[in-house]
Motif scaffolding. Structure first.
Motif, PDB file in Angstrom:
ATOM      1  N   MET A  87       7.573  -2.455   1.572  1.00 25.13           N
ATOM      2  CA  MET A  87       8.072  -1.077   1.480  1.00 25.13           C
ATOM      3  C   MET A  87       9.180  -0.926   2.518  1.00 25.13           C
ATOM      4  N   ASP A  88      10.406  -0.951   2.023  1.00 30.62           N
ATOM      5  CA  ASP A  88      11.581  -1.002   2.893  1.00 30.62           C
ATOM      6  C   ASP A  88      12.104   0.395   3.215  1.00 30.62           C
ATOM      7  N   ASP A  89      12.268   0.666   4.515  1.00 33.67           N
ATOM      8  CA  ASP A  89      12.918   1.891   4.994  1.00 33.67           C
ATOM      9  C   ASP A  89      12.082   3.147   4.749  1.00 33.67           C
ATOM     10  N   ILE A  90      10.900   3.183   5.354  1.00 34.57           N
ATOM     11  CA  ILE A  90      10.069   4.397   5.346  1.00 34.57           C
ATOM     12  C   ILE A  90      10.496   5.262   6.519  1.00 34.57           C
ATOM     13  N   TRP A  91      10.708   6.541   6.258  1.00 34.57           N
ATOM     14  CA  TRP A  91      11.314   7.412   7.273  1.00 34.57           C
ATOM     15  C   TRP A  91      10.309   8.131   8.159  1.00 34.57           C
ATOM     16  N   THR A  92       9.203   8.600   7.619  1.00 37.78           N
ATOM     17  CA  THR A  92       8.286   9.421   8.418  1.00 37.78           C
ATOM     18  C   THR A  92       6.840   9.016   8.174  1.00 37.78           C
ATOM     19  N   GLY A  93       5.983   9.424   9.128  1.00 38.12           N
ATOM     20  CA  GLY A  93       4.558   9.198   8.953  1.00 38.12           C
ATOM     21  C   GLY A  93       4.004   9.936   7.747  1.00 38.12           C
ATOM     22  N   GLU A  94       4.550  11.125   7.476  1.00 35.51           N
ATOM     23  CA  GLU A  94       4.121  11.889   6.304  1.00 35.51           C
ATOM     24  C   GLU A  94       4.434  11.134   5.014  1.00 35.51           C
ATOM     25  N   ASP A  95       5.596  10.465   4.983  1.00 35.03           N
ATOM     26  CA  ASP A  95       5.940   9.653   3.809  1.00 35.03           C
ATOM     27  C   ASP A  95       4.906   8.560   3.593  1.00 35.03           C
ATOM     28  N   TRP A  96       4.482   7.929   4.694  1.00 35.96           N
ATOM     29  CA  TRP A  96       3.481   6.868   4.559  1.00 35.96           C
ATOM     30  C   TRP A  96       2.165   7.430   4.022  1.00 35.96           C
ATOM     31  N   TYR A  97       1.730   8.565   4.521  1.00 37.33           N
ATOM     32  CA  TYR A  97       0.481   9.166   4.048  1.00 37.33           C
ATOM     33  C   TYR A  97       0.530   9.423   2.547  1.00 37.33           C
ATOM     34  N   ARG A  98       1.687   9.833   2.046  1.00 37.61           N
ATOM     35  CA  ARG A  98       1.828  10.095   0.607  1.00 37.61           C
ATOM     36  C   ARG A  98       1.755   8.801  -0.195  1.00 37.61           C
ATOM     37  N   LEU A  99       2.331   7.724   0.355  1.00 35.52           N
ATOM     38  CA  LEU A  99       2.389   6.456  -0.380  1.00 35.52           C
ATOM     39  C   LEU A  99       1.065   5.693  -0.352  1.00 35.52           C
ATOM     40  N   GLU A 100       0.323   5.795   0.736  1.00 33.72           N
ATOM     41  CA  GLU A 100      -0.870   4.974   0.866  1.00 33.72           C
ATOM     42  C   GLU A 100      -2.006   5.406  -0.047  1.00 33.72           C
ATOM     43  N   THR A 101      -1.838   6.572  -0.700  1.00 36.46           N
ATOM     44  CA  THR A 101      -2.874   7.000  -1.658  1.00 36.46           C
ATOM     45  C   THR A 101      -2.993   6.024  -2.825  1.00 36.46           C
ATOM     46  N   ALA A 102      -1.944   5.215  -3.062  1.00 39.19           N
ATOM     47  CA  ALA A 102      -1.968   4.272  -4.179  1.00 39.19           C
ATOM     48  C   ALA A 102      -2.399   2.870  -3.749  1.00 39.19           C
ATOM     49  N   LEU A 103      -2.736   2.681  -2.481  1.00 39.08           N
ATOM     50  CA  LEU A 103      -3.072   1.351  -1.984  1.00 39.08           C
ATOM     51  C   LEU A 103      -4.584   1.218  -1.804  1.00 39.08           C
ATOM     52  N   PRO A 104      -5.180   0.177  -2.364  1.00 35.43           N
ATOM     53  CA  PRO A 104      -6.641  -0.020  -2.233  1.00 35.43           C
ATOM     54  C   PRO A 104      -6.998  -0.479  -0.818  1.00 35.43           C
ATOM     55  N   LYS A 105      -7.560   0.412  -0.009  1.00 33.00           N
ATOM     56  CA  LYS A 105      -7.800   0.112   1.400  1.00 33.00           C
ATOM     57  C   LYS A 105      -8.851  -0.973   1.606  1.00 33.00           C
ATOM     58  N   SER A 106      -9.798  -1.083   0.691  1.00 30.15           N
ATOM     59  CA  SER A 106     -10.923  -2.000   0.902  1.00 30.15           C
ATOM     60  C   SER A 106     -10.604  -3.446   0.519  1.00 30.15           C
ATOM     61  N   THR A 107      -9.453  -3.688  -0.101  1.00 31.23           N
ATOM     62  CA  THR A 107      -9.151  -5.038  -0.549  1.00 31.23           C
ATOM     63  C   THR A 107      -8.856  -5.972   0.618  1.00 31.23           C
ATOM     64  N   LYS A 108      -9.364  -7.217   0.499  1.00 30.33           N
ATOM     65  CA  LYS A 108      -9.076  -8.235   1.501  1.00 30.33           C
ATOM     66  C   LYS A 108      -7.906  -9.117   1.067  1.00 30.33           C
ATOM     67  N   ARG A 109      -7.464  -8.918  -0.150  1.00 34.02           N
ATOM     68  CA  ARG A 109      -6.496  -9.831  -0.740  1.00 34.02           C
ATOM     69  C   ARG A 109      -5.052  -9.348  -0.624  1.00 34.02           C
ATOM     70  N   GLY A 110      -4.885  -8.120  -0.205  1.00 36.92           N
ATOM     71  CA  GLY A 110      -3.541  -7.553  -0.198  1.00 36.92           C
ATOM     72  C   GLY A 110      -2.941  -7.393   1.188  1.00 36.92           C
ATOM     73  N   LYS A 111      -1.616  -7.446   1.231  1.00 37.91           N
ATOM     74  CA  LYS A 111      -0.856  -7.203   2.460  1.00 37.91           C
ATOM     75  C   LYS A 111       0.314  -6.283   2.131  1.00 37.91           C
ATOM     76  N   VAL A 112       0.674  -5.453   3.108  1.00 37.36           N
ATOM     77  CA  VAL A 112       1.839  -4.585   2.981  1.00 37.36           C
ATOM     78  C   VAL A 112       2.743  -4.830   4.183  1.00 37.36           C
ATOM     79  N   LEU A 113       4.011  -5.077   3.910  1.00 36.17           N
ATOM     80  CA  LEU A 113       5.002  -5.240   4.969  1.00 36.17           C
ATOM     81  C   LEU A 113       5.967  -4.063   4.886  1.00 36.17           C
TER      82      LEU A 113
END
Length: 787
Positions: A245-271
């Protein structure tokens, strides 16, 4: 007068609405900036400036009338009742213009109003940049290796790795290098690159991810953001994936985006890449953000060769100049790429090499001025912000604290970097990279902003021309100052006039009055480099002044300075050995800081009078001002006492150390600097005095021999500096009991070193004691270092 007041209040409300509208409109992206809208925005900003000046004039008129007698300096400056009637006409005219443009602006495109004031999305689509080609990726091998190591680590839940850095540092380039790495390709069968930017839409981001798994049809576009987020999460849960995820501007933006990311997965990485430290902290509180470094000199040179020659080979005749140019880019990849384009144009492989050398020499000489960092004094910067009204007042927090928060936000966004910090962790000086500085300067002086103009001399003429200064709000000049002032400038709308010149400029005779005559609406006057032979009589007409720095050839500050009822910051440089303050600064209700370069004697205050509650800093007062007449309820938090003079034989009355107990009665004193034998005698026995809120204590150039004190005398002490205390035998060991004491700095105070080490050992022992709730580290600095 009542009708006029109502008109002004209505105009003020219009201006607030207008400014909010402009702020929102500026966030909407280039798609909405048609030529027609741009012209309306120019008009809108112009009438906002006009309205602000009218409001300032009216408010100042009322306040000045309260602070002065009839037919006083106010009458001479602002005129008679006819002048007020003129203000009324101006209010009516500008108010009508405000409402006309507002109506026209909103009617030009009704979509803007619905989209920006009601909706919550960004522009219909965003531009997705191409990831830089691998050919020109230079350096960062160590950085890439470290980050790839993080991505290969096994974790118990979704792991987020961040790359943080200033614009142009190469965050996207490094992320692209990692994204294409063979090890990463092998480890993560699913790799997805998503460009976020400031104006992203969640739906676009979610659809970009889903394209890796399913076909996107019209039904998908009709789904809500929440439905798409659930689809993204369900698809990602089944895969071993890497999302950049290139060029995130604010913490609020991240909170909105992370709703689509499976937090419990061990197989995924986000850069993620971002300018803001807080984004990384929000995204992963268990991992320290990775701050991207600047390029080394060798890496800079290698990148410059790739940019110019498409290979790492440079003609020998140009190598010296090329390395010099690369060094001047200060390790910033963006600067190297920009300069590389210039050099490519200047280089002609088929031409005469002597012409290439000449062209590159010119480039080298030109960028040497523009690509260096320039440190700024932090306090001066913040006080100018406050004086200009950029810092909006909030409940329960001072303007100074708010301004510091603004600066820290710029630091966290990697737009400004810290050069030095204070002992309490706050910013002392800061820097901005000159590539970014030049960008800001160009934007500020553009027609779109008309925020700031730098006055320069080109071919014997000033740019901008002296004849068009009436269109500008802020002026800065660094050279040819005398010639500029002698050209009789006239800037009726100028709010700030700032002069940072290395020239020795002295104004005498009629020239002394030039600045107040030329710029009557000044809020900020920074004129340290201009020496006034006398105080200009018409300077007291500048009733809008909030920030004032003057260099004067005077022995006293006249009583008339009390007329600056709006003044927040007053800095006086004098050629005299001492300065007598005759102005009643205690009654200047907005004054926050008074600083002088010579020991200043404060005016006495009548017992029946109440001192201003805003005065926080006195820098440079003389010891004899520490008397019982000092206002003890005064809220000052910073005092610097000095006896320094240019003439070593010049005698200043110095008080005995016993008189320092007067300062102990100041309930809000947090910083105390005792310089240049501020108190006399070889013994300071603190006794019954308690500096209850003192956090920082500096003692310099003193003949003090014995100092007797205990920890409870300084219960809040955090930092102690002893500079040039050659005769001080020891520091009170009892200070080790001061619970917050964590920094001791000794400079040329050799006899006190042994006791300083004892205090260090005592503090380390307390740290090891688990019963000690004040578990702070202790830092001892000694200069010169011991052999």
């Amino acid at each position: 007068m009542a009708d006029l007041k109502q008109q002004v209040e209505r105009l003020e409300n219009d201006v607030l609405a207008f400014k909010a509208f402009l702020k929102d409109y500026s966030r909407c992206g280039e798609k909405l900036w048609t030529e027609e809208r741009l012209e309306l925005a120019f008009q809108m900003r112009h009438v906002v400036y006009e309205a602000e000046d009218i409001i300032d004039t009216f408010v100042t008129s009322l306040e000045a009338a309260r602070h002065s007698k009839p037919k006083s300096y106010f009458s001479r400056a602002y005129g008679t009742p006819e002048k007020l009637r003129g203000i009324a006409r101006d209010v009516e005219t500008v108010g009508a213009e405000v409402r006309r443009i507002y109506a026209e602006m909103t009617s030009v495109d009704d979509h803007f109003t619905k989209f920006n004031l009601i909706g919550d999305g960004g522009p219909p689509e965003s531009k997705v940049p191409l990831i830089m080609q691998q050919d020109n990726v230079v350096g960062f091998e160590d950085e890439a290796e470290k980050l790839i190591g993080y991505l290969l680590q096994e974790t118990q839940e979704l792991d987020v790795v961040s790359i943080i850095g200033m614009p142009g540092l190469g965050k996207t380039t490094l992320a692209g290098k990692i994204f294409r790495d063979p090890v990463i390709k092998d480890k993560f069968p699913v790799r997805i690159w998503v460009y976020i930017s400031q104006e992203f839409k969640m739906k676009d981001v979610f659809l970009a991810i889903l394209r890796q798994f399913i076909r996107i049809d019209e039904d998908m576009y009709c789904k809500s953001d929440q439905e798409l987020a659930q689809l993204v999460a369900s698809n990602l849960e089944r895969e071993k994936f890497l999302i950049v995820m290139d060029d995130i501007w604010t913490g609020e933006d991240w909170y909105r985006l992370e709703t689509a990311l499976p937090k419990s997965t061990k197989r995924g990485k986000v850069l993620i890449t971002s300018r803001q430290v807080e984004v990384a902290q929000y995204a992963n509180r268990n991992r320290i953000p990775h701050h991207l470094r600047l390029l080394t000199q060798d890496e800079s040179w290698l990148l410059l060769q790739y940019e110019v020659f498409k290979k790492s080979e440079c003609p020998p005749e140009l190598e010296f100049l090329g390395k010099l140019i690369a060094e001047q880019c200060c390790g910033l990849p963006l600067a190297i790429v920009v300069i590389g384009v210039v050099l490519t144009i200047k280089f002609r492989a088929w031409g005469h090499m002597s012409r290439n050398v000449h062209a590159w020499t010119i480039v080298s000489e030109n960028i040497s001025t523009y690509l260096n960092d320039d440190p700024d004094r932090f306090q001066k910067l913040l006080r100018m912000w406050i004086a200009e009204g950029f810092v909006q007042r909030k409940v329960d927090i001072s303007l100074e604290e708010l301004a510091e928060n603004y600066l820290e936000e710029l630091i966290n966004r990697n737009l400004v970097r810290v050069d030095k910090r204070r002992s309490d962790g706050g910013v002392k000086t800061c820097r901005i990279h000159n590539m970014l500085r030049n960008f800001c300067k160009n934007e500020a002086r553009s027609k779109k902003e008309n925020f700031f103009q730098e006055v320069k001399m080109y071919d014997g003429e000033f740019e901008p021309s002296v004849t068009i200064l009436e269109n500008f709000r802020r002026l800065c000049i660094h050279s040819d100052v005398s010639k500029f002032l002698s050209s009789q400038p006239h800037g009726p709308r100028v709010h700030s006039f700032v002069c940072f010149s290395e020239e020795n400029i002295t104004l005498e005779g009629q020239d002394v009055a030039t600045i107040p005559t030329a710029f009557k609406m000044l809020r900020v006057l920074e004129a340290e480099s201009i020496k006034f032979a006398r105080v200009p009589s018409n300077i007291y007409h500048l009733l809008h002044l909030r920030y004032l720095t003057l260099s004067l050839n005077v022995e006293s500050l006249p009583e008339h300075f009390s007329k600056f009822w709006n003044l927040q910051t007053l800095i006086i440089y004098t050629t005299s050995q001492t300065l007598e303050i005759k102005a009643n600064i205690w009654q200047m209700i907005h004054l926050n800081l008074l600083k002088t370069n010579a020991p200043a004697t404060m005016p006495k205050i009548e017992q029946s009078s109440k001192a201003s509650e805003n005065l926080q800093t006195l820098d440079g007062i003389s010891p004899q001002s520490c008397t019982k007449e000092m206002p003890f309820a005064w809220t000052s938090s910073i005092i610097q006492i000095s006896t320094k003079t240019e003439e070593p034989d010049f005698i200043i009355h110095i008080l005995d150390w016993c008189h320092i107990s007067i300062l102990g009665m100041l309930e809000n004193l947090e910083v105390l600097k005792l310089k240049d034998n501020a108190f006399m005698g070889d013994c300071w026995e603190v006794g019954r005095t308690h500096f209850r809120r003192l956090e920082f204590l500096h003692i310099g150039h003193t003949n003090l021999v014995t100092w007797v004190a205990l920890g409870h005398h300084f219960p809040e002490l955090r930092c102690l500096e002893l500079h040039n205390c050659d005769e001080l035998r020891e520091i009170p060991i009892g200070l080790a009991d001061a619970p917050y004491f964590r920094a001791l700095d000794l400079c040329h105070s050799k006899l006190a070193v042994a006791s300083a080490k004892k205090i260090q050992k005592a503090k380390e022992k307390k740290k090891e004691d688990h019963n000690d709730e004040f578990n702070y580290g202790f830092k001892l600095s000694i200069f010169p270092p011991e052999e």
